[in-house]
Design a protein around this motif. Structure first.
Motif, PDB file in Angstrom:
ATOM      1  N   UNK A 115      -4.486   4.706  16.447  1.00 57.32           N
ATOM      2  CA  UNK A 115      -3.886   3.419  16.821  1.00 57.32           C
ATOM      3  C   UNK A 115      -3.253   2.720  15.622  1.00 57.32           C
ATOM      4  N   UNK A 116      -3.846   2.883  14.457  1.00 57.38           N
ATOM      5  CA  UNK A 116      -3.390   2.174  13.258  1.00 57.38           C
ATOM      6  C   UNK A 116      -2.492   3.019  12.369  1.00 57.38           C
ATOM      7  N   UNK A 117      -2.524   4.327  12.548  1.00 57.60           N
ATOM      8  CA  UNK A 117      -1.759   5.209  11.674  1.00 57.60           C
ATOM      9  C   UNK A 117      -0.279   5.187  12.064  1.00 57.60           C
ATOM     10  N   UNK A 118       0.647   5.026  11.117  1.00 60.01           N
ATOM     11  CA  UNK A 118       2.075   4.963  11.438  1.00 60.01           C
ATOM     12  C   UNK A 118       2.594   6.201  12.159  1.00 60.01           C
ATOM     13  N   UNK A 119       2.002   7.356  11.865  1.00 59.17           N
ATOM     14  CA  UNK A 119       2.430   8.597  12.518  1.00 59.17           C
ATOM     15  C   UNK A 119       1.563   8.933  13.725  1.00 59.17           C
ATOM     16  N   UNK A 120       0.617   8.047  14.065  1.00 56.74           N
ATOM     17  CA  UNK A 120      -0.302   8.252  15.195  1.00 56.74           C
ATOM     18  C   UNK A 120      -1.096   9.540  15.047  1.00 56.74           C
TER      19      UNK A 120
END
Length: 422
Positions: free
Chosen positions: A57-62
């Protein structure tokens, strides 16, 4: 008859009854304890699955994670890998959530941080990754060793480095006895199209160990890749109960402990043992695509560079992947599942717990009692005991059904495009 004789007989009868009850109850008690341990193991996996989704949810690359718990291949284990991700997001502390049924509690990759490479010819991570986080700092809570430049100024394979690993990694929860899947850490092979023979080839580094390293893959699994996959998320395995690393690599050469007299004690009187000399350590990640070679009678990995994947793409596209043959011109690959272990249930055939990409946790039974689960690799039943020890799988009985447990190579249909057009 004397009353005392009756009393003695009555006592003996009571003792006999108690003995019978104990004989009946002890196995039941043992089974109840294992059922409790099994439930705790499954709950751990569910918590890890939730944590991975929170990370995505928080990772830019999901991404579900930043990779495997593997210092040499992925980078410093407080910064890279699914264990570090769960700790950093406060989703879980894997080092405190080991599978209680597994007698092996510690991960072999801690030896990498200690300075002992656990395997020859490793696919080393970029130098910046290797000195990320605490691995690149010159002190631990203001305290330093005296003989190194990183890892709090501790030299590899010294008592000071062992103290550093014990206090920081083991004491900080950076440990696990679960094994991540190749899909979770690597997703798919890095490939290229060879125009000379119209074939799809692996495009990693020459001379490396199959597709285990980051440079041989497209990197950690991302949520959009799962959602767009031709494979159901309930069939994509992420983690499972860990088996031991190879015996020539996974025996701890030293004690790992916290001592009031070690260089990082700083007046702290705590004493705590983690790993003892001679202790066997658990594997960290599955090896990826393999085949059974009938000539050498071995399980072998696909080449990291120039391995031919054309037949694999064809069979996965057509849905007709048969157990992998050994012919170099018609070779097919399935996932190596030997790094997971059937730990639960006892008896002749235990079970292994797995976490899948949909968050579900399921167990699978070891039907032939060899301790591991075969996805369908065609191993003959005519090998010698020493050959079976080298192979691992004892026969060709399918224990991980292809309809429930994907063991191919490509999750995405995008790999099919362009290979077979005129």
């Amino acid at each position: 008859m004397d009353r005392r004789a009756f009393t003695l007989i009555e006592m003996l009868v009571v003792i006999a009854i108690i003995g019978i009850l104990v004989a009946i109850l002890l196995p039941a008690l043992s089974m109840a304890r294992e059922a409790s341990r099994n439930a705790a193991c499954k709950n751990n996996l569910r918590q890890f699955g939730i944590g991975m989704m929170l990370f995505a949810d928080k990772d830019p690359a999901a991404r579900l994670c930043t990779g495997s718990f593997d210092h040499s291949r992925d980078g410093c284990m407080d910064t890279y890998g699914w264990v570090a991700d769960l700790v950093s997001t406060n989703a879980a502390i894997p080092g405190e959530m080991t599978c209680p049924s597994n007698p092996l509690k510690h991960n072999v990759k801690l030896l990498d941080a200690y300075g002992k490479a656990t395997c020859d010819n490793l696919d080393f991570a970029a130098s910046t990754r290797l000195i990320a986080g605490q691995c690149g700092k010159d002190n631990l809570k203001g305290l330093s060793g005296t003989s190194g430049t990183t890892f709090a100024k501790t030299a590899p394979q010294t008592a000071d480095r062992a103290a550093f690993v014990s206090r920081y990694f083991l004491g900080g929860g950076y440990n696990t006895n679960y094994v991540s899947s190749w899909f979770l850490a690597r997703t798919a092979p890095r490939t290229y199209f060879r125009d000379a023979d119209k074939s799809l080839r692996t495009g990693g580094q020459v001379g490396r160990q199959g597709l285990k390293g980051l440079a041989a893959s497209i990197g950690p699994l991302r949520r959009p890749y799962i959602e767009g996959s031709r494979i159901s998320s309930s069939n994509i395995v992420l983690l499972g109960d860990g088996g031991p690393e190879d015996l020539d690599e996974a025996v701890s050469p030293v004690d790992f402990s916290i001592s009031s007299s070690d260089i990082f004690a700083g007046g702290n009187g705590e004493n705590r043992d983690f790993i003892r000399t001679g202790e066997l350590l658990v594997e960290t990640s599955s090896d990826g695509p393999v085949f059974y070679d009938t000539t050498d009678k071995k399980i072998k990995r696909i080449a990291s560079f120039d391995g031919n994947l054309t037949k694999q793409v064809q069979c996965e596209r057509d849905g007709e992947c048969l157990p992998p043959p050994s012919s170099s011109t018609n070779r097919l690959y399935w996932q190596d599942t030997r790094d997971w272990a059937a730990l639960h249930g006892g008896g002749k055939g235990g079970t292994c717990n797995f976490l899948f990409a949909d968050g579900s946790v399921r167990d699978y039974r070891d039907t032939n009692s060899d301790g591991i689960l075969n996805p369908g690799l065609k191993v003959p039943q005519t090998l010698t005991d020493s050959e079976y020890l080298r192979v691992g799988y004892r026969d060709n009985v399918v224990e991980l059904s292809p309809s429930e447990f994907f063991s191919g190579v490509f999750l995405s249909k995008s790999s099919w495009k362009g290979v077979f057009e005129d």
